[in-house]
Design a protein around this motif. Structure first.
Motif, short mmCIF file in Angstrom:
data_model
loop_
_atom_site.label_atom_id
_atom_site.label_comp_id
_atom_site.label_asym_id
_atom_site.label_seq_id
_atom_site.Cartn_x
_atom_site.Cartn_y
_atom_site.Cartn_z
N LYS A 119 0.58 5.01 1.02
CA LYS A 119 -0.30 6.16 1.76
C LYS A 119 -0.18 7.54 1.12
O LYS A 119 0.48 8.05 0.72
CB LYS A 119 0.36 6.17 3.14
CG LYS A 119 0.49 4.81 4.11
CD LYS A 119 1.01 5.07 5.47
CE LYS A 119 1.33 3.55 6.08
NZ LYS A 119 1.98 3.64 7.19
N GLU A 142 -2.32 -2.82 8.36
CA GLU A 142 -2.94 -2.03 7.64
C GLU A 142 -3.38 -2.85 6.38
O GLU A 142 -2.63 -3.46 5.98
CB GLU A 142 -2.34 -0.57 7.31
CG GLU A 142 -2.19 0.08 8.55
CD GLU A 142 -1.56 1.70 8.35
OE1 GLU A 142 -2.14 1.95 7.13
OE2 GLU A 142 -0.88 1.92 9.16
N ARG A 174 0.81 -1.17 -0.03
CA ARG A 174 -0.01 0.12 0.11
C ARG A 174 0.96 1.31 -0.01
O ARG A 174 1.81 1.46 0.88
CB ARG A 174 -0.87 0.01 1.19
CG ARG A 174 -1.80 1.33 1.44
CD ARG A 174 -2.81 0.89 2.48
NE ARG A 174 -3.37 2.35 2.81
CZ ARG A 174 -3.29 2.98 3.77
NH1 ARG A 174 -2.46 2.79 4.85
NH2 ARG A 174 -4.09 4.18 3.92
#
Length: 124
Positions: free
Chosen positions: A27, A93, A25
């Motif tokens: 951010k 996350e 991921r």
């Protein structure tokens, strides 16, 4: 931080029979996002010249945490989308969109269409 999450390692393989470290991921508004070169799915081969091969996940995380202000990454761009195991999250996350994020809006649209159709039929 560097503005991205990772998955993988010898103890938490993201892809079967592959202990590499991958970007799960980016951010939004983080350093990697603002730089624009790193992409989700990229394999990270080295950080500041330190090879990531055969590292446990937590050891790779420590390398990133201690990388300093100027960070050099050697990466391998993902050529095709790959799906990792469902439910694996490297550091708590999300590594991408969960399946529910795709299904729920579709189900909501279908339910709304059925509701409109039923209301329309009741008025006839």
């Amino acid at each position: 931080g560097l503005g991205f999450n990772i998955v993988g390692g010898t103890d938490q393989q993201y892809i079967s029979n592959d202990s590499s470290i991958y970007v799960s991921r980016i951010k939004k508004d983080g350093a990697a996002y603002l730089d624009g070169r790193l992409q989700e799915g990229d394999k990270i081969l080295a950080v500041n010249g330190k090879d990531l091969k055969d590292l446990r996940h937590k050891d790779a995380v420590e390398l990133f945490r201690n990388a300093g202000y100027d960070v050099s990454l050697r990466i391998q761009r993902r050529l095709q989308p790959q799906n990792g195991p469902v439910g694996h999250r490297g550091d708590g996350e999300s590594g991408g969109l969960p399946l529910a994020a795709l299904l729920v809006p579709g189900l909501a649209l279908a339910a709304a269409a059925v509701w409109i159709l039923l209301r329309y039929r009741q008025r006839m």
